[in-house]
Design an enzyme around this catalytic site. Structure first.
Site, PDB file in Angstrom:
ATOM      1  N   PRO A 123      -5.402   0.080  18.281  1.00 16.31           N
ATOM      2  CA  PRO A 123      -5.037  -0.385  16.941  1.00 16.31           C
ATOM      3  C   PRO A 123      -5.124   0.666  15.848  1.00 16.31           C
ATOM      4  O   PRO A 123      -4.722   0.392  14.710  1.00 16.31           O
ATOM      5  CB  PRO A 123      -6.043  -1.522  16.685  1.00 16.31           C
TER       6      PRO A 123
ATOM      7  N   HIS B 227       0.849  -1.191   0.000  1.00 18.14           N
ATOM      8  CA  HIS B 227       0.000   0.000   0.000  1.00 18.14           C
ATOM      9  C   HIS B 227       0.885   1.242   0.000  1.00 18.14           C
ATOM     10  O   HIS B 227       1.828   1.338   0.788  1.00 18.14           O
ATOM     11  CB  HIS B 227      -0.906   0.014   1.232  1.00 18.14           C
TER      12      HIS B 227
ATOM     13  N   TYR C 116      -9.837   5.470   6.873  1.00 17.79           N
ATOM     14  CA  TYR C 116     -10.105   5.843   8.262  1.00 17.79           C
ATOM     15  C   TYR C 116     -11.169   6.946   8.250  1.00 17.79           C
ATOM     16  O   TYR C 116     -10.940   8.026   7.689  1.00 17.79           O
ATOM     17  CB  TYR C 116      -8.837   6.361   8.933  1.00 17.79           C
TER      18      TYR C 116
ATOM     19  N   LYS D 154       0.292  -0.270  15.171  1.00 14.79           N
ATOM     20  CA  LYS D 154       1.646  -0.364  15.716  1.00 14.79           C
ATOM     21  C   LYS D 154       1.915  -1.607  16.566  1.00 14.79           C
ATOM     22  O   LYS D 154       3.076  -1.910  16.851  1.00 14.79           O
ATOM     23  CB  LYS D 154       1.930   0.873  16.605  1.00 14.79           C
TER      24      LYS D 154
ATOM     25  N   TYR E 171       3.412   6.410  10.251  1.00 12.89           N
ATOM     26  CA  TYR E 171       2.582   5.285   9.842  1.00 12.89           C
ATOM     27  C   TYR E 171       3.407   4.203   9.170  1.00 12.89           C
ATOM     28  O   TYR E 171       3.232   3.006   9.454  1.00 12.89           O
ATOM     29  CB  TYR E 171       1.474   5.754   8.903  1.00 12.89           C
TER      30      TYR E 171
END
Length: 391
Positions: free
Chosen positions: A293, A72, A201, A297, A385
């Site tokens: 979550p 991704h 998200y 991580k 990220y």
């Protein structure tokens, strides 16, 4: 029984530690209370940071990941009815790979057994002894019910938040930092192709939602729910109604439905203990820290922990050097607290706290809009990220 390193827990942390030690010529034995079938089917995290993927490649464990993992190059923040893409690779030069934690566990078990490693599944009554001495030991009952004793030079506690390792440290030794969020996650695994090629998200007035995936045929979806909810409160129809409402967007988006093959409710918390070592007992992964979550991580922190621990144990057991062992906790905690902050940032930016006043919600939207429109803010999110380099 005798070994150099007794490893409690056959999750990704314990198994990867065993593999790293084996590469350095250090013997280990892994103890696990669950069956092999259970740990290989246990669905957990799916996002592998760039440093995690690079490490798996370096140690010969990325064969299936390269074939089946889903690279991704961005994620999407969905709010105000619009998608705002954070271009991870354009901003950092790195990517993430979606590859289920249970698949990494399968790869690790296969590699360890092929190398002749000792992995004892379905053990019980595990107890740790003499962890401050030179010869700590673990007693347990094996899968036949016979009592066993395993002596070692050190013990690695990789048995998760509810394991026996952390509680084996006497009261007053550890400093505990705990934060419980006023919401939980309802996660469902759906037999349907993902509705988008990247993670989404969503901040919505009805609550947070996440669109993720595990394979080209399996979609992973999450909803923010009340922490007092139980699974019986959520019928299939209610789950799909909420997902459609929260993931709605202006433009072309169709949420693919399918049979729900797994569902779970997870509380949201942040948790850290310091230090991550007591004598010859070393904590790693969820036994030492939990992150919500939202920041993806948890597994990646466990990987960073055991990489640092394997280096420290090689110095101790092969070279007789104690300085990496002495600094193990501080080394890990620097990364842990960075990940805790990032996970807290993502969680509080995206979830609706219905006990807060409207002022807090306006601050959320302000942060989202700034992150989506500022190159500096987007780069900071992307850098965290995809994963900071392992020290």
């Amino acid at each position: 029984m005798r070994t150099q390193v007794a490893i409690v827990g056959a999750g990704p942390a314990g198994l990867l530690l065993s593999h790293l030690l084996w590469l350095d010529g250090i013997d280990s034995v892994v103890l696990e209370t669950r069956s092999r079938d259970y740990v290989e089917r246990r669905v957990r995290a799916g996002v592998c940071e760039h440093p995690t993927v690079e490490l798996l490649r370096e140690v010969g464990l990325a064969g299936r990941l390269e074939e089946e993992g889903l690279p991704h190059h961005g994620i999407n923040l969905r709010f105000d009815g619009e998608d705002h893409r954070i271009a991870l690779t354009d901003l950092t030069g790195r990517e993430i790979v979606v590859y289920g934690q249970q698949e990494i566990v399968k790869d690790l078990i296969a590699a360890r057994l092929a190398a002749g490693a000792e992995i004892h599944f379905e053990v019980s009554d595990v107890e740790l002894h003499d962890v401050t001495g030179d010869s700590p030991r673990v007693t347990f009952k094996d899968s036949t019910g016979a009592t066993q004793e395993l002596r070692a030079d050190v013990i690695a506690g990789c048995d998760g938040f509810h394991g026996v390792s952390r509680p084996s440290i006497p009261d007053g030794i550890l400093r505990t930092y705990d934060h419980v969020y006023p919401f939980a996650w309802l996660g469902v695994l759906v037999k349907a192709p993902p509705s988008h090629e990247e993670l989404i998200y969503t901040n919505h007035e009805r609550g947070f939602a996440l669109h993720s995936m595990r394979t080209p045929e399996l979609t992973r979806l999450y909803l923010q729910v009340d922490p007092n909810d139980v699974l019986a409160d959520w019928s299939d129809a209610r789950i799909w109604d909420e997902l459609h409402a929260r993931l709605a967007v202006n433009g072309d988006f169709e949420l693919h439905e399918g049979p729900i093959v797994e569902r779970l409710l997870s509380p949201m918390r942040s948790f850290v203990v310091e230090p991550m070592r007591h004598g010859r007992l070393f904590l790693a992964g969820d036994s030492a820290h939990i992150v919500p979550p939202t920041g993806a991580k948890g597994m990646n922190l466990a990987v960073a922990d055991v990489l640092a621990l394997s280096r420290a144990l090689k110095a101790l057991l092969t070279d007789g050097r104690t300085d990496p062992v002495e600094s193990y906790s501080d080394t890990c905690l620097r990364r842990v607290w960075r990940a805790e902050h990032f996970s807290y940032f993502m969680t509080t930016m995206l979830h609706r706290d219905y006990s807060a006043d409207p002022f807090q919600h306006r601050l959320q939207l302000s942060q989202l809009r700034y992150t989506a429109t500022s190159v500096a803010a987007a780069t900071s999110l992307a850098e965290n990220y995809v994963g900071l380099p392992f020290s």
